[in-house]
Design a protein around this motif. Structure first.
Motif, PDB file in Angstrom:
ATOM      1  N   THR A 189       0.828  -1.201   0.000  1.00 34.71           N
ATOM      2  CA  THR A 189       0.000   0.000   0.000  1.00 34.71           C
ATOM      3  C   THR A 189       0.867   1.257   0.000  1.00 34.71           C
ATOM      4  N   ALA A 190       1.972   1.253   0.758  1.00 40.27           N
ATOM      5  CA  ALA A 190       2.881   2.402   0.775  1.00 40.27           C
ATOM      6  C   ALA A 190       3.455   2.645  -0.621  1.00 40.27           C
ATOM      7  N   GLU A 191       3.808   1.584  -1.332  1.00 41.87           N
ATOM      8  CA  GLU A 191       4.337   1.747  -2.690  1.00 41.87           C
ATOM      9  C   GLU A 191       3.281   2.282  -3.644  1.00 41.87           C
ATOM     10  N   TRP A 192       2.035   1.875  -3.449  1.00 40.52           N
ATOM     11  CA  TRP A 192       0.927   2.378  -4.284  1.00 40.52           C
ATOM     12  C   TRP A 192       0.765   3.886  -4.105  1.00 40.52           C
ATOM     13  N   LEU A 193       0.782   4.368  -2.843  1.00 43.42           N
ATOM     14  CA  LEU A 193       0.652   5.798  -2.590  1.00 43.42           C
ATOM     15  C   LEU A 193       1.863   6.569  -3.102  1.00 43.42           C
ATOM     16  N   ALA A 194       3.060   5.986  -2.958  1.00 41.78           N
ATOM     17  CA  ALA A 194       4.268   6.652  -3.454  1.00 41.78           C
ATOM     18  C   ALA A 194       4.207   6.812  -4.975  1.00 41.78           C
ATOM     19  N   LEU A 195       3.691   5.792  -5.656  1.00 46.70           N
ATOM     20  CA  LEU A 195       3.557   5.873  -7.113  1.00 46.70           C
ATOM     21  C   LEU A 195       2.545   6.954  -7.497  1.00 46.70           C
ATOM     22  N   GLN A 196       1.448   7.066  -6.744  1.00 44.01           N
ATOM     23  CA  GLN A 196       0.470   8.128  -6.994  1.00 44.01           C
ATOM     24  C   GLN A 196       1.120   9.496  -6.851  1.00 44.01           C
ATOM     25  N   ARG A 197       1.930   9.665  -5.823  1.00 45.05           N
ATOM     26  CA  ARG A 197       2.613  10.941  -5.609  1.00 45.05           C
ATOM     27  C   ARG A 197       3.565  11.251  -6.760  1.00 45.05           C
ATOM     28  N   ASP A 198       4.249  10.255  -7.288  1.00 42.48           N
ATOM     29  CA  ASP A 198       5.186  10.468  -8.405  1.00 42.48           C
ATOM     30  C   ASP A 198       4.441  10.802  -9.691  1.00 42.48           C
ATOM     31  N   VAL A 199       3.340  10.097  -9.965  1.00 41.57           N
ATOM     32  CA  VAL A 199       2.612  10.264 -11.223  1.00 41.57           C
ATOM     33  C   VAL A 199       1.751  11.515 -11.216  1.00 41.57           C
ATOM     34  N   SER A 200       1.103  11.785 -10.077  1.00 43.20           N
ATOM     35  CA  SER A 200       0.181  12.921  -9.977  1.00 43.20           C
ATOM     36  C   SER A 200       0.452  13.639  -8.662  1.00 43.20           C
ATOM     37  N   ARG A 201      -0.463  13.562  -7.750  1.00 45.62           N
ATOM     38  CA  ARG A 201      -0.267  14.058  -6.395  1.00 45.62           C
ATOM     39  C   ARG A 201      -1.300  13.372  -5.501  1.00 45.62           C
ATOM     40  N   LEU A 202      -1.115  13.500  -4.202  1.00 46.11           N
ATOM     41  CA  LEU A 202      -2.063  12.934  -3.246  1.00 46.11           C
ATOM     42  C   LEU A 202      -3.015  14.018  -2.749  1.00 46.11           C
ATOM     43  N   PRO A 203      -4.261  13.660  -2.446  1.00 46.97           N
ATOM     44  CA  PRO A 203      -5.208  14.657  -1.916  1.00 46.97           C
ATOM     45  C   PRO A 203      -4.682  15.290  -0.633  1.00 46.97           C
ATOM     46  N   GLU A 204      -5.058  16.562  -0.409  1.00 41.46           N
ATOM     47  CA  GLU A 204      -4.637  17.302   0.783  1.00 41.46           C
ATOM     48  C   GLU A 204      -5.874  17.721   1.577  1.00 41.46           C
ATOM     49  N   PRO A 205      -5.717  17.952   2.903  1.00 37.57           N
ATOM     50  CA  PRO A 205      -6.881  18.280   3.736  1.00 37.57           C
ATOM     51  C   PRO A 205      -7.603  19.557   3.327  1.00 37.57           C
ATOM     52  N   ASP A 206      -6.865  20.585   2.894  1.00 38.02           N
ATOM     53  CA  ASP A 206      -7.493  21.879   2.632  1.00 38.02           C
ATOM     54  C   ASP A 206      -7.537  22.232   1.145  1.00 38.02           C
ATOM     55  N   ARG A 207      -7.391  21.231   0.278  1.00 39.55           N
ATOM     56  CA  ARG A 207      -7.470  21.460  -1.157  1.00 39.55           C
ATOM     57  C   ARG A 207      -8.305  20.346  -1.792  1.00 39.55           C
ATOM     58  N   LEU A 208      -8.929  20.644  -2.938  1.00 39.78           N
ATOM     59  CA  LEU A 208      -9.742  19.658  -3.642  1.00 39.78           C
ATOM     60  C   LEU A 208      -8.972  19.196  -4.871  1.00 39.78           C
ATOM     61  N   LEU A 209      -8.602  17.920  -4.905  1.00 43.19           N
ATOM     62  CA  LEU A 209      -7.838  17.373  -6.026  1.00 43.19           C
ATOM     63  C   LEU A 209      -8.781  16.784  -7.067  1.00 43.19           C
ATOM     64  N   LEU A 210      -8.576  17.221  -8.326  1.00 42.94           N
ATOM     65  CA  LEU A 210      -9.279  16.659  -9.479  1.00 42.94           C
ATOM     66  C   LEU A 210      -8.243  16.149 -10.468  1.00 42.94           C
ATOM     67  N   GLU A 211      -8.461  14.974 -11.013  1.00 42.18           N
ATOM     68  CA  GLU A 211      -7.593  14.428 -12.062  1.00 42.18           C
ATOM     69  C   GLU A 211      -8.404  14.260 -13.333  1.00 42.18           C
ATOM     70  N   SER A 212      -7.811  14.650 -14.462  1.00 42.84           N
ATOM     71  CA  SER A 212      -8.467  14.536 -15.757  1.00 42.84           C
ATOM     72  C   SER A 212      -7.559  13.724 -16.673  1.00 42.84           C
ATOM     73  N   PHE A 213      -8.125  12.711 -17.341  1.00 40.75           N
ATOM     74  CA  PHE A 213      -7.299  11.876 -18.224  1.00 40.75           C
ATOM     75  C   PHE A 213      -8.201  11.134 -19.210  1.00 40.75           C
ATOM     76  N   PRO A 214      -7.634  10.791 -20.399  1.00 44.80           N
ATOM     77  CA  PRO A 214      -8.384   9.981 -21.363  1.00 44.80           C
ATOM     78  C   PRO A 214      -8.194   8.491 -21.038  1.00 44.80           C
ATOM     79  N   HIS A 215      -9.223   7.691 -21.342  1.00 49.19           N
ATOM     80  CA  HIS A 215      -9.100   6.243 -21.177  1.00 49.19           C
ATOM     81  C   HIS A 215     -10.193   5.568 -21.990  1.00 49.19           C
TER      82      HIS A 215
END
Length: 796
Positions: A567-593
């Motif tokens: 699970t730690a590696e999964w979150l680390a990969l998310q941080r490298d590829v995009s970013r992780l959600p933060e308490p005082d900000r709203l994260l949106l990701e947009s991508f084609p699939h």
């Protein structure tokens, strides 16, 4: 301080029992008007609540002295057995009886004429007792009322009804003392105010911290799903190592499916049972008796075993699936080692990869003694309407006196006079649009006092008391045994999807649907087939605000030593590829699939809130030409797919526009009609029973739909429509969580555009429950498909 009667003290000594400090303190506080005792599970808090009563009753008392109120009928029977042991052992002349829906009519009638010294009952049975004309005589000598598991009652309309009844009791029995008992409380002062003014709080020694950890299953959990099937070998190993294990699930359907696969893997033929609220009462009682006798090694269960019945020698609790709520987890943990100063042992089993994070957050919260709890809103007005009807059934009343009495009930302390008068007018006349109909003209004002227009209405009012709304269910019976014991119940909607030959799970066994006979689902046993899972009325819990805040803070760590490596590696990969959600900000990701544009919104607003967010955002996207096609929601995110990418998200999250969109969506939606039906039944507009005959769910729904459409058209400001809107916003829709999300992020929206699916978004593609959006996007796809077909046919 009343002394412990010598016979009782001698009996305790003979059992080698010594009173705990909080039990002695309760004796010392016997004269206090109101006390809230918070003590750990197994700490003898129920006996502590009763000790002052036993001491006073040993000196003699005529009539009803103590009223004990429990949220569970089974708990009253359990308490009666446990209380009779010291009373009979000490030879005290004290009558103890229970009164619930299962109590025979002759016994209930005798109890009104000759009440016992101690009566054990439920909120519904108390309301019924208070509705009789002789209530003043029954309760005139009442000295104490004990409310057990008060934290559980405080979270439902049953608790609101109970607090109104306690306010009435206080008028009938001046000087009445109140005691609240609870093991898990996140905000003791708030619960004390709920119990009544000037409530003193007594907190017992909490005892040792629980022994709680995450079960090592040897392999990562799946990316999606909620059944915990992957952990069955490890769970069976734990069952073998312990005397009795409770295996909790969050929904009845998950419990059934898990029990089925657990039984198939149970090569040692360990005795294992299943227990949940949709099973037949006889089947639940067999499991309870087997547990108490120590004949079962494990029970797969749901919230039906959350509360404080001592089910025998349980030494391990396993929670399958993220607990969603720390307070509920602590309550369930307390079922193990139901003894004072013995640590409870529990294991958490995340059902999917994201739940690993949530389970770690829950473990940390338990260790920090950090309990969650949403703020309690004002007392619901549909319950108040029923209480006014109940009061009228017992005799004439003055509006000023009843208003003052209602305001003494904790949940209704802020009730205004116009709000009360609106409820009174509705009960008396049905409201503006209905006052022309004779059937809703129920109260009249004579000589300054309100009373029933027709005294015969009292019987109908009594038949319809209570705030528990029946789900439309059908009994399931084996074919050829029309009078036989039912296996359980399934929701009517599920039964309507079955065709002869279909198989489904009920009570842990696979049955084959044969047909519907006189509103009963007839089945035969059919082992070995892949079953559907019956849709039970099990709650879909939403992850609490406290847990989501802990998860968001956990994401901000540099590393995650408390998380498993996968699970730690999964979150680390998310941080490298995009970013992780933060308490005082709203994260949106947009991508084609897969030829579609996707938008992932990490709102952490709970499942109901994220689902509502999906409905509102796709509505806004449709209005702005973004052609959404569908969405899926979890507790932490909503994934939307469509034909156009989102480039400017800020307008989508304008709170005023979202609120307007919600109002428009709700006005013609089935959610409102479903909520209206429940409130209309509680408020007394629709009868559940008439002349002793229970209406079917279909009959009640038909009546409520007609009434809803009539009021919506001719009286849009009607009290019940206002109540319905509030209930829908607070419950099924959970718009408050969306408002909290908007307030928490204050317009700080991060839109990250990527060229592929991200690690955190990927599991949402595997979630069931995808919801299609009908609109321009589907029309464009249909046109494109038609054009391709014509070209293939050489016609274009």
């Amino acid at each position: 301080m009343p002394a412990l009667p010598r016979p009782l003290a001698d009996w305790f000594s003979a059992q080698s029992w010594a009173l705990h400090p909080h039990q002695t303190d309760m004796l010392a506080r016997a004269g206090r008007a109101s006390t809230l005792l918070i003590a750990p599970t197994g700490g003898g808090k129920t006996l502590a609540g009763f000790l002052p009563s036993l001491a006073e009753l040993a000196q003699g008392h005529a009539g009803l002295h103590t009223l004990y109120i429990s949220p569970l009928k089974a708990l009253t029977a359990d308490i009666r057995r446990n209380l009779r042991a010291p009373v009979e052992g000490a030879g005290l002349p004290i009558r103890i009886e229970d009164r619930t829906g299962d109590t025979p009519y002759t016994q209930r009638r005798r109890q009104r004429a000759d009440p016992p010294h101690i009566l054990l009952t439920t909120p519904e049975s108390l309301a019924l007792l208070l509705s009789y004309e002789d209530a003043p005589r029954i309760f005139s000598g009442l000295q104490r009322v004990i409310v057990d598991e008060i934290h559980a009652l405080a979270e439902s309309k049953r608790g609101d009804q109970l607090m109104l009844c306690l306010a009435r009791l206080a008028r009938l029995a001046p000087g009445l003392r109140r005691v609240g008992l609870s093991a898990t409380v996140e905000d003791p002062p708030a619960l004390a105010r709920y119990l009544g003014p000037d409530t003193a709080i007594l907190q017992a020694d909490p005892g040792p911290d629980p022994d709680i950890s995450m079960l090592d299953t040897g392999a990562p959990p799946p990316w999606a799903g909620g059944g915990g099937r992957h952990a069955i070998p490890a769970i069976l190993d734990q069952v073998r190592r312990h005397r009795t294990t409770l295996i909790f699930h969050n929904t009845r359907a998950q419990a059934e499916l898990f029990f089925h696969h657990l039984w198939l893997a149970n090569e040692d033929s360990l005795p294992i049972g299943i227990h949940h609220g949709s099973l037949a009462r006889e089947q639940r009682e067999r499991v309870e008796a087997a547990m108490a006798a120590g004949k079962l090694r494990a029970v797969v269960c749901t919230g039906s075993l959350d509360l404080g019945i001592d089910w025998g020698d349980v030494d391990l609790v396993i929670q399958v699936g993220a607990p969603k709520n720390v307070k509920r987890l602590v309550q369930r943990i307390g079922r193990a080692n139901h003894r004072y100063n013995a640590p409870s042992k529990a294991l958490l089993v995340p059902a999917n990869r994201f739940e690993v994070v949530e389970c770690v957050a829950a473990l940390q919260a338990v260790r920090d003694h950090d309990l969650d709890g949403e703020p309690r809103g004002p007392g619901p007005r549909d319950v108040l309407c029923q209480h006014i009807l109940m009061t009228a059934a017992s005799g004439p009343f003055e509006a000023d006196a009843l208003f003052a009495e209602v305001r003494e009930a904790g949940p209704y302390g802020s009730l205004t006079r116009p709000e009360f008068d609106a409820c009174l007018d509705f009960v008396a006349t049905g409201g503006y649009a209905l006052r022309a109909y004779d059937r809703w003209q129920r109260l009249v004002l004579r000589d300054g006092r309100w009373q029933l227009r027709d005294p015969r209405q009292a019987a109908v009012i009594r038949q319809n008391l209570g705030t528990i709304i029946d789900v439309e269910t059908l009994k399931v019976r084996l074919k050829g045994r029309p009078g036989g014991t039912p296996l359980g119940e399934v929701e009517e909607g599920f039964a309507s999807t079955l065709t002869p030959g279909d198989t489904f799970l009920i009570g842990g066994e696979i049955v084959r649907y044969e047909g519907l006979r006189e509103m009963t689902v007839e089945v035969t046993r059919q082992p070995g087939r892949d079953p559907k899972v019956a849709v039970f009325n099990g709650t879909k819990f939403a992850t609490s605000t406290l847990l989501t805040q802990r998860i968001l803070r956990m994401f901000q760590q540099e590393a995650w030593p408390d998380l498993p490596r996968h699970t730690a590696e999964w979150l680390a990969l998310q941080r490298d590829v995009s970013r992780l959600p933060e308490p005082d900000r709203l994260l949106l990701e947009s991508f084609p699939h897969d030829g579609r544009e996707h938008l992932c919104v990490y709102g952490f607003a709970g499942r109901n809130g994220q689902q509502t967010l999906g409905l509102l955002l796709t509505k806004r996207m449709e209005e702005t030409g973004l052609a959404p096609l569908g969405f899926v929601a979890t507790d932490y995110a909503t994934l939307i797919w469509g034909l156009e990418p989102v480039t400017d998200p800020a307008p989508l999250f304008d709170i005023a526009a979202l609120r307007d969109g919600l109002e428009g969506w709700l006005s013609g939606n089935a959610v409102m009609k479903r909520t209206f039906r429940a409130s209309a039944i509680i408020a007394g507009l629709i009868e559940r029973s008439h002349q002793g005959r229970r209406k079917t769910g279909r009959q009640a729904t038909f009546s409520s739909d007609i009434l809803y459409d009539t009021l919506h058209r001719f009286d849009p400001g009607h009290l019940l429509l206002d109540i319905t809107r509030q209930e829908a916003m607070r419950g099924l829709v959970d718009f408050a969580r969306i408002e909290e999300m908007i307030a928490r992020t204050e317009g700080r929206i991060d839109l990250v555009r990527l060229d592929r699916v991200t690690p955190l978004a990927a599991p949402l593609f595997l979630e069931p429950g995808r919801i299609p959006v009908q609109g321009e996007g589907r029309e464009r796809l249909a046109e494109a498909a038609a054009e391709r077909l014509m070209k293939a046919a050489g016609l274009a």
